[in-house]
Write a protein that holds these residues in place. Structure first.
Motif, mmCIF file in Angstrom:
data_model
loop_
_atom_site.group_PDB
_atom_site.id
_atom_site.type_symbol
_atom_site.label_atom_id
_atom_site.label_comp_id
_atom_site.label_asym_id
_atom_site.label_seq_id
_atom_site.Cartn_x
_atom_site.Cartn_y
_atom_site.Cartn_z
ATOM 1 N N LYS A 1 -6.797 12.745 -3.834
ATOM 2 C CA LYS A 1 -6.281 11.382 -3.861
ATOM 3 C C LYS A 1 -7.404 10.366 -3.703
ATOM 4 O O LYS A 1 -7.457 9.363 -4.443
ATOM 5 N N CYS A 2 -8.323 10.592 -2.761
ATOM 6 C CA CYS A 2 -9.402 9.614 -2.575
ATOM 7 C C CYS A 2 -10.359 9.630 -3.763
ATOM 8 O O CYS A 2 -10.892 8.582 -4.142
ATOM 9 N N LEU B 1 -8.968 4.295 2.629
ATOM 10 C CA LEU B 1 -7.747 4.577 3.384
ATOM 11 C C LEU B 1 -7.132 5.924 3.018
ATOM 12 O O LEU B 1 -6.323 6.466 3.793
ATOM 13 N N SER B 2 -7.489 6.462 1.854
ATOM 14 C CA SER B 2 -6.907 7.724 1.394
ATOM 15 C C SER B 2 -7.713 8.942 1.814
ATOM 16 O O SER B 2 -7.331 10.073 1.457
ATOM 17 N N TYR B 3 -8.804 8.747 2.545
ATOM 18 C CA TYR B 3 -9.671 9.872 2.876
ATOM 19 C C TYR B 3 -8.980 10.794 3.870
ATOM 20 O O TYR B 3 -8.187 10.362 4.717
ATOM 21 N N ASP C 1 -1.837 8.621 6.689
ATOM 22 C CA ASP C 1 -1.371 8.644 5.295
ATOM 23 C C ASP C 1 -1.219 7.229 4.747
ATOM 24 O O ASP C 1 -0.620 6.352 5.376
ATOM 25 N N PHE C 2 -1.780 7.023 3.577
ATOM 26 C CA PHE C 2 -1.744 5.723 2.912
ATOM 27 C C PHE C 2 -0.646 5.765 1.850
ATOM 28 O O PHE C 2 -0.869 6.198 0.725
ATOM 29 N N ILE C 3 0.549 5.386 2.230
ATOM 30 C CA ILE C 3 1.771 5.384 1.395
ATOM 31 C C ILE C 3 2.207 6.815 1.085
ATOM 32 O O ILE C 3 3.332 7.215 1.391
ATOM 33 N N THR C 4 1.331 7.609 0.474
ATOM 34 C CA THR C 4 1.617 9.031 0.253
ATOM 35 C C THR C 4 0.597 9.847 1.029
ATOM 36 O O THR C 4 -0.357 9.304 1.602
ATOM 37 N N ALA C 5 0.810 11.165 1.060
ATOM 38 C CA ALA C 5 -0.069 12.042 1.837
ATOM 39 C C ALA C 5 -1.504 11.952 1.337
ATOM 40 O O ALA C 5 -1.767 11.990 0.119
ATOM 41 N N ASN C 6 -2.436 11.850 2.274
ATOM 42 C CA ASN C 6 -3.848 11.776 1.914
ATOM 43 C C ASN C 6 -4.388 13.162 1.572
ATOM 44 O O ASN C 6 -3.944 14.179 2.112
ATOM 45 N N VAL D 1 -0.405 2.832 -9.122
ATOM 46 C CA VAL D 1 0.890 3.422 -9.468
ATOM 47 C C VAL D 1 0.717 4.891 -9.846
ATOM 48 O O VAL D 1 1.483 5.765 -9.411
ATOM 49 N N VAL D 2 -0.298 5.196 -10.665
ATOM 50 C CA VAL D 2 -0.522 6.580 -11.093
ATOM 51 C C VAL D 2 -0.892 7.458 -9.905
ATOM 52 O O VAL D 2 -0.352 8.567 -9.740
ATOM 53 N N VAL D 3 -1.803 7.011 -9.055
ATOM 54 C CA VAL D 3 -2.261 7.837 -7.937
ATOM 55 C C VAL D 3 -1.152 8.049 -6.915
ATOM 56 O O VAL D 3 -0.991 9.148 -6.369
#
Length: 375
Positions: A182-183, A166-168, A173-178, A237-239
């Motif tokens: 991030k992925c 989902l972060s690709y 955007d998956f909660i925050t900007a992709n 949480v970290v990502v």
């Protein structure tokens, strides 16, 4: 001889009509409550031993058998290794050819990469979820601590791979900007969780193999699953909210040294797992060692591709995901065979042995009471 009711090998009143078996290492009579067979045929035990040899892999002949004997591979695993080694050789040659060709040839960005990536990741997520489902649901039927460890670990792998998908870049955007970083930040913990789960199963246990393969006791299943879920939550949480705590994995020039070193770290752990599996292959094991070996080998090959790509949509990245799916297929087959098919194979082997004995018994049978009177 005197009659001892209910004891195999004793003879009823008319003992002359009973012929004991003197060869093939068998003795006594085929006895059931109230039923005594006149005699065995000498082929019964020989047939059982023949079926056992076929089942354990003794029928491998020629060069392959000689090579496996040289490596001290247990007969239980020879058939499996004979099936997976040609595939592993072909996949390894494919990695070398891909590296030799695409490293010196300019190539365009892979078309429809996002759709292909989503499809391949979906397959791997489904396989990881199936590993968890098989291991969790069979713990009451065929409980093994090793299978449960893999099941718990690969539930975490499935969740991390889902967030990676989902972060690709190109996805909403998956909660925050992709972003590519991030992925990757979801990708690396998933790979380490997968291989560490395998190593936890394979590392020697001071209490012995029997204890290592014993059913999980007490609160261990729930505690292990809770630990994995806590680890997955911490990574999210970290990502999502503290990405600065994560070392940089992708920059304007492509992969960073940290990302490449992390991928080689996974490869090194895969090599360690293969060494431990070869040690397990020298003796009888509850694991499907050949397929586990194939899974780890292909997973290591896939990680090599992820050290080579420059763009997040190039061919090395795509090939790495293809190899990852192949490795997960072998892993699922190993777990499925060990937990679901193995009991049925044992039942089939017992049924063959019983049929061989029954086929060796003559059709002429008498029902005898305990006092030696024919009914």
């Amino acid at each position: 001889r005197p009659v001892t009711p209910g004891v195999a090998g004793s003879s009823p009143v008319h003992s002359a009509s009973h012929i004991p078996l003197q060869s093939q290492g068998c003795s006594g009579f085929f006895c059931r409550p109230g039923l005594v067979a006149l005699r065995y045929k000498t082929c019964a035990c020989a047939r059982i031993r023949q079926l056992d040899r076929l089942h354990s892999g003794h029928h491998i002949e020629g060069t392959a058998r000689m090579n496996f004997s040289r490596w001290n591979i247990h007969p239980q695993h020879r058939t499996g290794f004979g099936m997976v080694l040609p595939v592993l050789l072909a996949l390894t040659v494919g990695v070398v050819l891909a590296w030799a060709h695409f490293s010196v040839t300019s190539y365009p960005t892979t078309r429809h990469f996002l759709a292909l990536h989503q499809a391949l990741e979906t397959v791997s997520i489904v396989v990881s979820a199936l590993i968890f489902a098989v291991g969790w649901r069979t713990r009451s039927i065929h409980p093994q601590r090793s299978v449960f460890i893999l099941a718990s670990g690969f539930l975490g792998v499935a969740l991390l791979d889902f967030s990676h998908m989902l972060s690709y870049v190109g996805m909403p955007d998956f909660i925050t900007a992709n972003s590519v970083s991030k992925c990757i930040n979801f990708w690396l913990p998933a790979r380490y969780l997968a291989i560490v789960s395998l190593l936890w199963v394979l590392l020697p246990n001071r209490r012995g193999e029997a204890e290592a393969d014993a059913p999980p006791a007490g609160m261990l299943p729930k505690a292990g699953l809770t630990l994995v879920m806590a680890l997955v939550a911490a990574v999210h949480v970290v990502v999502f909210w503290y990405p600065d705590l994560y070392p940089q994995t992708y920059g304007p020039q492509g992969l960073t040294p940290f990302k490449i070193a992390a991928e080689y770290g996974v490869v090194g752990l895969c090599v360690l797992a293969m060494v431990l599996l070869l040690r397990r292959a020298r003796e009888q094991s509850p694991f499907d060692v050949p397929r586990l070996f194939a899974a780890v080998w292909v997973m290591a090959l896939s990680e090599l591709f992820f050290t080579l790509y420059v763009s997040a949509t190039d061919v090395f990245n795509l090939l790495g995901h293809v190899y990852k799916v192949i490795g997960y297929y072998y892993l699922y087959r190993a777990i499925f065979v060990g937990t679901v098919e193995a009991p049925y194979h044992a039942l089939e082997k017992s049924d063959r042995s019983l049929r061989a004995v029954l086929d060796a018994v003559p059709d002429l049978m008498f029902e005898v009471t305990q006092d030696g009177r024919y009914v």
